[in-house]
Write a protein that holds these residues in place. Sequence first.
Motif, PDB file in Angstrom:
ATOM      1  N   LYS A 130     106.682  55.509  66.824  1.00  0.00           N
ATOM      2  CA  LYS A 130     106.132  56.800  66.362  1.00  0.00           C
ATOM      3  C   LYS A 130     104.611  56.789  66.303  1.00  0.00           C
ATOM      4  O   LYS A 130     103.979  57.821  66.095  1.00  0.00           O
ATOM      5  CB  LYS A 130     106.681  57.105  64.964  1.00  0.00           C
ATOM      6  N   LYS A 183     102.899  59.740  73.290  1.00  0.00           N
ATOM      7  CA  LYS A 183     104.025  60.526  72.778  1.00  0.00           C
ATOM      8  C   LYS A 183     103.855  62.019  73.091  1.00  0.00           C
ATOM      9  O   LYS A 183     104.818  62.707  73.435  1.00  0.00           O
ATOM     10  CB  LYS A 183     104.095  60.310  71.263  1.00  0.00           C
ATOM     11  N   ASN A 227     108.818  51.855  63.741  1.00  0.00           N
ATOM     12  CA  ASN A 227     107.568  52.458  63.258  1.00  0.00           C
ATOM     13  C   ASN A 227     106.535  52.592  64.356  1.00  0.00           C
ATOM     14  O   ASN A 227     105.867  53.616  64.465  1.00  0.00           O
ATOM     15  CB  ASN A 227     106.986  51.613  62.111  1.00  0.00           C
TER      16      ASN A 227
END
Length: 312
Positions: A29, A59, A26
């Motif tokens: 992300k 990211k 988790n």
Amino acid sequence: MNKVLYTSNKIDRCSELRTDSSFINNIIKSKNSRFVPVWDTKNFFLKNNEDIDALIINKIDMELIFPNMLLENLIFLGKVNDIFYFSINLCEKLDNIPSYINKKEIICEELRFYGSYLGELESSLLALAKGMTFWHLRNKYCSVCGEQNKTAEAGFVLKCSNKSCNTSHFPRTDPAIITLVYFKKEILLGRSPRFPDKMYSTLAGFVEPGETLEQAVKREVFEESGIRIKKVSYFGSQPWPFPASLMLGFFAEAYNQDLCIDYNEIENAHWFRIEHLRELKHPKLIDGFKLPRVDSIARRLVNHWINKVVTN
Ligand SMILES: [Zn+2]
């Protein structure tokens, strides 16, 4: 002023989270995650005129700089404040460094070339990412049975895939002693053929099985220089990820100054007075000499000794 690099108290390794794979998946992300790319054993840097920074990216930037790179098989490095850090080994997915790297502002290079430009936290994250990646690259196969290892515990365990073997392998670091030997107001520095041109440093070597640190200090100094020592005292330690050492720094007093150098071990060694160290000139070294790099524990040992002699 010396910097202490490649280790930082700011990093919380959160080892208790490594086994919680759903939490780890988790946070990969999450917008609070940052990625430290590594290619083989090289790190990535950002060059802006004369400034060098570590390339540690979120990211979105990861997608921009390394498109279509799947965020999998990452190593969870830990947390700083509310940001989670992961290393990603690009050489598992890319046979070569992308062609645009090293042409513009992004550089892929060994940490030893740019480490001294970085701050404590940046250098520590890059060193940890490089150290863990190096260990993964050198331990693809189980050293007990030869089967492939699989990543476990967010990258901090490599587990043999052979069910009947099932060995867990853990990250390794090699202890190495490094010693400033003094006699009255002179210190002993030597040079290895592997050193940069003209550099002289404190004597160092790896600890062998069955040895205490103090025994390793005495053995290494005697093997390299023929000098017997006493009053071995601990100074401090520094991770030295080139490739996987932990340097343990010591001071020790020589019984005498009668050098008997083993030229198979080192190229040369001399006794240096404080004025030699300050002026970087020595009567036996026509072109002068250099001290160890500022990011090293060797340099801190030398500077500490100079300050101690001056204040006495
Ligand atoms: Zn095995």
